[in-house]
Write a protein that holds these residues in place. Structure first.
Motif, PDB file in Angstrom:
ATOM      1  N   GLN A  13       0.793  -1.228   0.037  1.00 22.94           N
ATOM      2  CA  GLN A  13      -0.057  -0.049  -0.185  1.00 22.94           C
ATOM      3  C   GLN A  13       1.014   1.224   0.019  1.00 22.94           C
ATOM      4  O   GLN A  13       1.895   1.393   0.707  1.00 22.94           O
ATOM      5  N   GLU A  14       0.515   2.107  -0.777  1.00 24.56           N
ATOM      6  CA  GLU A  14       1.222   3.517  -0.742  1.00 24.56           C
ATOM      7  C   GLU A  14       0.919   4.278   0.501  1.00 24.56           C
ATOM      8  O   GLU A  14      -0.183   4.383   0.888  1.00 24.56           O
ATOM      9  N   PRO A  15       1.896   4.719   1.135  1.00 26.74           N
ATOM     10  CA  PRO A  15       1.793   5.592   2.357  1.00 26.74           C
ATOM     11  C   PRO A  15       1.094   6.872   2.116  1.00 26.74           C
ATOM     12  O   PRO A  15       1.033   7.449   0.919  1.00 26.74           O
ATOM     13  N   GLU A  16       0.237   7.328   2.820  1.00 22.75           N
ATOM     14  CA  GLU A  16      -0.702   8.634   2.809  1.00 22.75           C
ATOM     15  C   GLU A  16       0.055   9.776   2.965  1.00 22.75           C
ATOM     16  O   GLU A  16      -0.170  10.861   2.496  1.00 22.75           O
ATOM     17  N   GLY A  17       1.046   9.556   4.132  1.00 21.25           N
ATOM     18  CA  GLY A  17       1.716  11.056   4.458  1.00 21.25           C
ATOM     19  C   GLY A  17       3.043  11.068   3.471  1.00 21.25           C
ATOM     20  O   GLY A  17       3.283  10.175   2.790  1.00 21.25           O
ATOM     21  N   PRO A  18       3.709  12.027   3.735  1.00 19.94           N
ATOM     22  CA  PRO A  18       4.973  12.475   2.969  1.00 19.94           C
ATOM     23  C   PRO A  18       6.018  11.542   3.342  1.00 19.94           C
ATOM     24  O   PRO A  18       6.178  10.780   4.453  1.00 19.94           O
ATOM     25  N   THR A  19       6.943  11.373   2.390  1.00 22.92           N
ATOM     26  CA  THR A  19       7.949  10.332   2.681  1.00 22.92           C
ATOM     27  C   THR A  19       9.370  10.858   2.397  1.00 22.92           C
ATOM     28  O   THR A  19      10.502  10.390   2.730  1.00 22.92           O
ATOM     29  N   ALA A  20       9.285  12.404   2.239  1.00 13.13           N
ATOM     30  CA  ALA A  20      10.676  12.913   2.216  1.00 13.13           C
ATOM     31  C   ALA A  20      11.429  13.120   3.589  1.00 13.13           C
ATOM     32  O   ALA A  20      10.253  13.550   4.392  1.00 13.13           O
ATOM     33  N   ASP A  21      12.343  13.344   3.468  1.00 13.59           N
ATOM     34  CA  ASP A  21      13.393  13.792   4.692  1.00 13.59           C
ATOM     35  C   ASP A  21      12.948  15.212   4.984  1.00 13.59           C
ATOM     36  O   ASP A  21      12.864  16.029   4.210  1.00 13.59           O
ATOM     37  N   THR A  22      12.797  15.464   6.437  1.00 14.71           N
ATOM     38  CA  THR A  22      12.697  17.030   6.681  1.00 14.71           C
ATOM     39  C   THR A  22      13.775  17.736   6.852  1.00 14.71           C
ATOM     40  O   THR A  22      14.790  16.901   6.763  1.00 14.71           O
ATOM     41  N   ASP A  23      13.879  18.936   7.004  1.00 13.05           N
ATOM     42  CA  ASP A  23      14.922  19.499   7.248  1.00 13.05           C
ATOM     43  C   ASP A  23      15.948  19.077   8.215  1.00 13.05           C
ATOM     44  O   ASP A  23      17.285  19.204   8.361  1.00 13.05           O
ATOM     45  N   ASP A  24      15.344  18.679   9.506  1.00 12.07           N
ATOM     46  CA  ASP A  24      15.932  18.392  10.302  1.00 12.07           C
ATOM     47  C   ASP A  24      16.576  16.772  10.481  1.00 12.07           C
ATOM     48  O   ASP A  24      17.201  16.211  11.309  1.00 12.07           O
ATOM     49  N   GLY A  25      16.318  16.179   9.382  1.00 13.38           N
ATOM     50  CA  GLY A  25      16.770  14.752   9.084  1.00 13.38           C
ATOM     51  C   GLY A  25      15.962  13.776   9.522  1.00 13.38           C
ATOM     52  O   GLY A  25      16.340  12.615   9.268  1.00 13.38           O
ATOM     53  N   TRP A  26      14.739  13.811  10.243  1.00  9.71           N
ATOM     54  CA  TRP A  26      14.000  13.045  10.445  1.00  9.71           C
ATOM     55  C   TRP A  26      12.928  12.528   9.526  1.00  9.71           C
ATOM     56  O   TRP A  26      12.269  13.252   8.910  1.00  9.71           O
ATOM     57  N   GLU A  27      12.609  11.152   9.217  1.00  4.92           N
ATOM     58  CA  GLU A  27      11.643  10.738   8.131  1.00  4.92           C
ATOM     59  C   GLU A  27      10.080  11.053   8.897  1.00  4.92           C
ATOM     60  O   GLU A  27       9.797  10.861  10.067  1.00  4.92           O
ATOM     61  N   THR A  28       9.055  11.206   8.187  1.00  2.00           N
ATOM     62  CA  THR A  28       7.892  11.666   8.698  1.00  2.00           C
ATOM     63  C   THR A  28       6.844  10.539   7.957  1.00  2.00           C
ATOM     64  O   THR A  28       5.603  10.847   7.786  1.00  2.00           O
ATOM     65  N   ALA A  29       7.306   9.454   7.539  1.00  2.00           N
ATOM     66  CA  ALA A  29       6.529   8.627   7.049  1.00  2.00           C
ATOM     67  C   ALA A  29       5.637   7.926   8.006  1.00  2.00           C
ATOM     68  O   ALA A  29       5.984   8.038   9.153  1.00  2.00           O
ATOM     69  N   GLU A  30       4.314   7.142   7.872  1.00  3.06           N
ATOM     70  CA  GLU A  30       3.389   6.573   8.878  1.00  3.06           C
ATOM     71  C   GLU A  30       4.120   5.196   9.426  1.00  3.06           C
ATOM     72  O   GLU A  30       5.207   4.503   8.672  1.00  3.06           O
ATOM     73  N   PRO A  31       4.242   5.011  10.784  1.00  5.72           N
ATOM     74  CA  PRO A  31       4.672   3.735  11.329  1.00  5.72           C
ATOM     75  C   PRO A  31       4.204   2.300  10.809  1.00  5.72           C
ATOM     76  O   PRO A  31       3.011   2.424  10.082  1.00  5.72           O
ATOM     77  N   ASP A  32       4.971   1.320  10.687  1.00  8.79           N
ATOM     78  CA  ASP A  32       4.230   0.044  10.406  1.00  8.79           C
ATOM     79  C   ASP A  32       3.296  -0.483  11.316  1.00  8.79           C
ATOM     80  O   ASP A  32       3.771  -0.957  12.478  1.00  8.79           O
ATOM     81  N   LEU A  33       2.205  -0.796  10.954  1.00  2.17           N
ATOM     82  CA  LEU A  33       1.133  -1.339  11.928  1.00  2.17           C
ATOM     83  C   LEU A  33       1.271  -2.636  12.189  1.00  2.17           C
ATOM     84  O   LEU A  33       0.558  -3.109  13.083  1.00  2.17           O
ATOM     85  N   GLY A  34       2.124  -3.460  11.471  1.00  6.19           N
ATOM     86  CA  GLY A  34       2.305  -4.911  11.687  1.00  6.19           C
ATOM     87  C   GLY A  34       3.163  -5.301  12.472  1.00  6.19           C
ATOM     88  O   GLY A  34       3.831  -6.369  12.621  1.00  6.19           O
ATOM     89  N   SER A  35       4.021  -4.275  13.193  1.00  2.00           N
ATOM     90  CA  SER A  35       5.173  -4.532  13.983  1.00  2.00           C
ATOM     91  C   SER A  35       4.884  -3.934  15.573  1.00  2.00           C
ATOM     92  O   SER A  35       4.291  -3.182  15.603  1.00  2.00           O
TER      93      SER A  35
END
Length: 310
Positions: free
Chosen positions: A241-263
């Motif tokens: 499934q394609e993530p709904e949120g942004p996947t690019a890195d932010t300026d501070d280096g942290w990713e804003t992708a959605e967490p893995d719900l199956g783990s």
């Protein structure tokens, strides 16, 4: 067995259905409604007949070295008759069969195959059912009935002191213990009666014929293990499934992708929810079983009191 004239004079329009010789001229004769005890003329007594109606409410038996005494309790009186100990089993079987038939416990054509007494336990095996009475008296209205048509299994557990007979009725086991020295006779009598009723010739064939192969009944509470619980694995987990949120890195280096719900924490949370609902369901089932046991006890008490005319 020749019927004495004095007994014939007491019969009226009834017939003698069975009799037990007591020795010399003495005998016990059984009609549909009464037991007639005949005593021949002796040095210390005259010829006579005692009559005992079969509508007694309670029966007790006490045995001495030579004689057994039957105490019959009626609504307003108590009667006793004594017979030689070696004839007591035959008299007891005929007396109980006559009483059960007179009170409608036995159907027309139903016969008694055997009566067994073990301390405070009395068992009556008929051609159609097993009757069980527990108590200090040999018999009264507080007995249980197990119809052969409802039997779903029969097993025997042999021990050094006693043999346990496990008779399953409608899937519920009824355990009956008999002394090991007397158990073979009870086992043989019960098996023969059940074999004849179900038209089989072996214990294995009986259990095959009466075994309960039906699926378990639905939970009466309406709650199953799957009620309200989302599956941990679904058919959609195999597809990406394609993530709904942004996947690019932010300026501070942290990713804003959605967490893995199956783990990790998500699975732990689902397992905790499942365990909680299983515990709730188990507690509910235990409460229902306790309530059913209380209801069963009340029903048995009510039946006993109704039979006693309260």
């Amino acid at each position: 067995m020749e019927i004495p004239d004095l007994v014939r004079g007491e019969l009226g329009d009834e017939e003698v259905q069975a009799g037990v010789a007591l020795g010399d001229e003495d005998m016990v004769c059984f009609t549909p409604s009464r037991t007639l005890v005949y005593r021949g003329e002796g040095l210390l007594s005259d010829e006579g007949v005692e009559v005992f109606p079969h509508e007694f409410e309670r029966l007790s038996v006490s045995e001495g070295r030579r004689k057994a005494t039957f105490s019959l309790a009626y609504v307003d009186t108590k009667r006793e008759l004594s017979v030689p100990v070696k004839r007591s089993d035959a008299v007891l079987e005929q007396l109980l069969e006559s009483s059960l038939r007179a009170t409608g416990v036995l159907d027309e054509g139903e016969t008694v195959a055997g009566v067994f007494r073990f301390s405070e336990l009395t068992l009556v095996v008929t051609s159609e059912q097993l009757l069980k009475h527990v108590g200090s008296v040999t018999w009264d209205g507080d007995f249980e009935q197990f119809a052969f048509g409802d039997v779903t299994g029969l097993e025997f557990e042999e021990g050094s002191v006693a043999t346990a007979i496990v008779l399953s009725v409608d899937g519920r086991p009824e355990r009956i213990k008999a002394p090991s020295d007397k158990a073979p006779s009870l086992r043989r009598t019960l098996q023969q009666a059940l074999f004849a009723y179900h038209d089989v010739s072996s214990l294995e064939a009986l259990n095959d014929a009466v075994g309960d192969d039906e699926e378990p009944a639905p939970d009466a509470s309406g709650l199953g293990l799957d009620a309200g619980i989302d599956p941990l694995v679904s058919d959609d987990d195999d597809s990406e499934q394609e993530p709904e949120g942004p996947t690019a890195d932010t300026d501070d280096g942290w990713e804003t992708a959605e967490p893995d719900l199956g783990s990790g924490p998500a699975v732990d949370g689902d397992l905790a929810a499942l365990e909680s609902q299983v515990e709730e369901l188990t507690e509910l089932v235990e409460q229902q079983n306790e309530q059913l046991q209380r209801q069963e006890k009340v029903i048995k008490q009510l039946i006993a009191e109704l039979r006693q005319g309260r």
